[in-house]
Write a protein that holds these residues in place. Structure first.
Motif, PDB file in Angstrom:
ATOM      1  N   ILE A 190       0.829  -1.210   0.000  1.00  0.00           N
ATOM      2  CA  ILE A 190       0.000   0.000   0.000  1.00  0.00           C
ATOM      3  C   ILE A 190       0.863   1.259   0.000  1.00  0.00           C
ATOM      4  CG2 ILE A 190      -1.644   1.335   1.376  1.00  0.00           C
ATOM      5  CD1 ILE A 190      -2.850  -1.351   2.276  1.00  0.00           C
ATOM      6  N   GLU A 191       1.867   1.281   0.869  1.00  0.00           N
ATOM      7  CA  GLU A 191       2.680   2.483   0.999  1.00  0.00           C
ATOM      8  C   GLU A 191       3.639   2.680  -0.178  1.00  0.00           C
ATOM      9  OE1 GLU A 191       4.617   2.208   4.782  1.00  0.00           O
ATOM     10  OE2 GLU A 191       2.826   2.873   5.886  1.00  0.00           O
ATOM     11  N   SER A 192       3.970   1.610  -0.897  1.00  0.00           N
ATOM     12  CA  SER A 192       4.964   1.695  -1.971  1.00  0.00           C
ATOM     13  C   SER A 192       4.347   1.754  -3.363  1.00  0.00           C
ATOM     14  CB  SER A 192       5.924   0.504  -1.899  1.00  0.00           C
ATOM     15  OG  SER A 192       6.584   0.441  -0.666  1.00  0.00           O
ATOM     16  N   LEU A 193       3.024   1.738  -3.474  1.00  0.00           N
ATOM     17  CA  LEU A 193       2.388   1.670  -4.791  1.00  0.00           C
ATOM     18  C   LEU A 193       2.828   2.815  -5.698  1.00  0.00           C
ATOM     19  CD1 LEU A 193       0.434   0.398  -6.784  1.00  0.00           C
ATOM     20  CD2 LEU A 193      -1.405   1.744  -5.732  1.00  0.00           C
ATOM     21  N   VAL A 195      -4.643  -7.102  -2.006  1.00  0.00           N
ATOM     22  CA  VAL A 195      -4.361  -6.016  -1.056  1.00  0.00           C
ATOM     23  C   VAL A 195      -4.810  -4.683  -1.633  1.00  0.00           C
ATOM     24  CG1 VAL A 195      -2.532  -4.738   0.116  1.00  0.00           C
ATOM     25  CG2 VAL A 195      -2.441  -7.238   0.014  1.00  0.00           C
ATOM     26  N   LEU A 196      -4.465  -4.426  -2.889  1.00  0.00           N
ATOM     27  CA  LEU A 196      -4.843  -3.168  -3.530  1.00  0.00           C
ATOM     28  C   LEU A 196      -6.349  -3.071  -3.723  1.00  0.00           C
ATOM     29  CD1 LEU A 196      -2.005  -2.886  -6.204  1.00  0.00           C
ATOM     30  CD2 LEU A 196      -2.174  -1.684  -4.017  1.00  0.00           C
ATOM     31  N   GLU A 197      -6.974  -4.202  -4.025  1.00  0.00           N
ATOM     32  CA  GLU A 197      -8.434  -4.188  -4.194  1.00  0.00           C
ATOM     33  C   GLU A 197      -9.122  -3.874  -2.877  1.00  0.00           C
ATOM     34  OE1 GLU A 197     -11.717  -6.609  -6.730  1.00  0.00           O
ATOM     35  OE2 GLU A 197     -10.119  -7.793  -5.820  1.00  0.00           O
ATOM     36  N   HIS A 241      -7.523   0.368  -9.053  1.00  0.00           N
ATOM     37  CA  HIS A 241      -7.710   1.119 -10.296  1.00  0.00           C
ATOM     38  C   HIS A 241      -6.427   1.812 -10.735  1.00  0.00           C
ATOM     39  CE1 HIS A 241      -8.271   4.126  -7.144  1.00  0.00           C
ATOM     40  NE2 HIS A 241      -8.043   5.060  -8.043  1.00  0.00           N
ATOM     41  N   ARG A 242      -5.598   2.210  -9.765  1.00  0.00           N
ATOM     42  CA  ARG A 242      -4.341   2.874 -10.116  1.00  0.00           C
ATOM     43  C   ARG A 242      -3.373   1.898 -10.777  1.00  0.00           C
ATOM     44  NH1 ARG A 242      -3.307   5.972  -4.528  1.00  0.00           N
ATOM     45  NH2 ARG A 242      -1.220   6.276  -5.386  1.00  0.00           N
TER      46      ARG A 242
END
Length: 283
Positions: free
Chosen positions: A173-176, A225-227, A233-234
């Motif tokens: 999450i923090e590194s996206l 995790v992103l979902e 979406h990013r």
């Protein structure tokens, strides 16, 4: 200081959240002073929404009170709390914790209902440096959520593997943004070969994350995790941009271009207009 209105849960009569937090920290400190550890425990009733749909909210509230009674009997009313809906928590010394949980399963299963759903339990043994409120109950809930499919009362301990998964989740999450900017995330193309000619007729763009700290991350390590964090979406837009850039490079090099499919989440459809984003990036 805990205000009177926050001292007791309105439905179950268990300790309110503020009082519960205060007592849990006090207990953890007292046990640590004599070389013992406190266990943070999370409880969820499985299928609670379905139970309410079948039997009504009033009967559902009565079921919650029955679990509260089982907690009060086996752990003590002061050391248990309901944070909302069917999410219950407790804390206790490590000694005899499993006997308490097994006794709770038996008492709750004997409740006077046509159907008593199972309970899943997660537990975490707090280390001396852990804040039981910030760390302990969160990790107990992580263990509690591990298995949502086994339809019988069961418990799970928070493990080192879960700890590693939690660290990876935070990292993803923090590194996206950095992963996108630094091109750690790139499409890898899976060819589709037409059997009659043996030639590639199309490709599928699959996202791969090559991380400088964790190495190659499989999609199942970062896409869910992103979902869950509403960030997928990013990633999807980044992959679309990468595919279009690769099209341009192939075109400039005179390399034949075949259609490429890109996976997107159905949730993307509510966040952006797919055709517009593709066209705007192709200009």
């Amino acid at each position: 200081r805990v205000s009177p209105e926050s001292a007791v849960d309105w439905l179950t009569g268990l300790s309110g959240m503020a009082r519960f937090h205060e007592l849990s920290r006090l207990c953890a400190s007292m046990l640590a002073s004599v070389g013992q550890h406190v266990v943070a425990v999370a409880f969820d009733i499985m299928g609670m929404k379905s139970f309410n749909t079948l039997f009504g909210r009033e009967e559902g509230d009565r079921l919650l009170c029955c679990l509260a009674d089982a907690l009060r009997k086996n752990f003590g009313g002061e050391v248990c709390s309901r944070f909302g809906e069917d999410h219950f928590y407790a804390f206790a010394p490590e000694k005899d914790i499993l006997q308490k949980v097994e006794a709770l399963f038996a008492d709750f299963a004997a409740a006077d209902f046509r159907r008593v759903p199972p309970v899943r339990v997660g537990m975490y043994i707090c280390e001396d440096e852990d804040d039981i409120v910030i760390v302990g109950f969160d990790r107990a809930q992580t263990a509690c959520d591990l298995d949502r499919t086994t339809w019988q009362s069961h418990y799970a301990w928070f493990t080192d593997e879960m700890r590693a998964e939690a660290h990876l989740r935070i990292h993803v999450i923090e590194s996206l943004d950095q992963a996108i900017a630094q091109r750690w995330i790139r499409p890898y193309y899976q060819p589709v070969v037409r059997s009659s000619t043996g030639k590639v007729c199309e490709e599928e763009a699959l996202a791969r994350w090559v991380d400088p700290e964790y190495g190659v991350l499989a999609p199942n390590k970062f896409i869910p995790v992103l979902e869950e964090a509403s960030l997928l979406h990013r990633l999807d837009l980044h992959i679309i941009s990468c595919v279009l850039e690769d099209f341009k490079k192939k075109q400039d090099m005179g390399v034949p271009i075949v259609p490429v499919s890109v996976n997107i989440s159905y949730k993307d459809l509510a966040r952006f207009e797919v055709a517009h984003e593709v066209v705007s990036r192709a200009d």
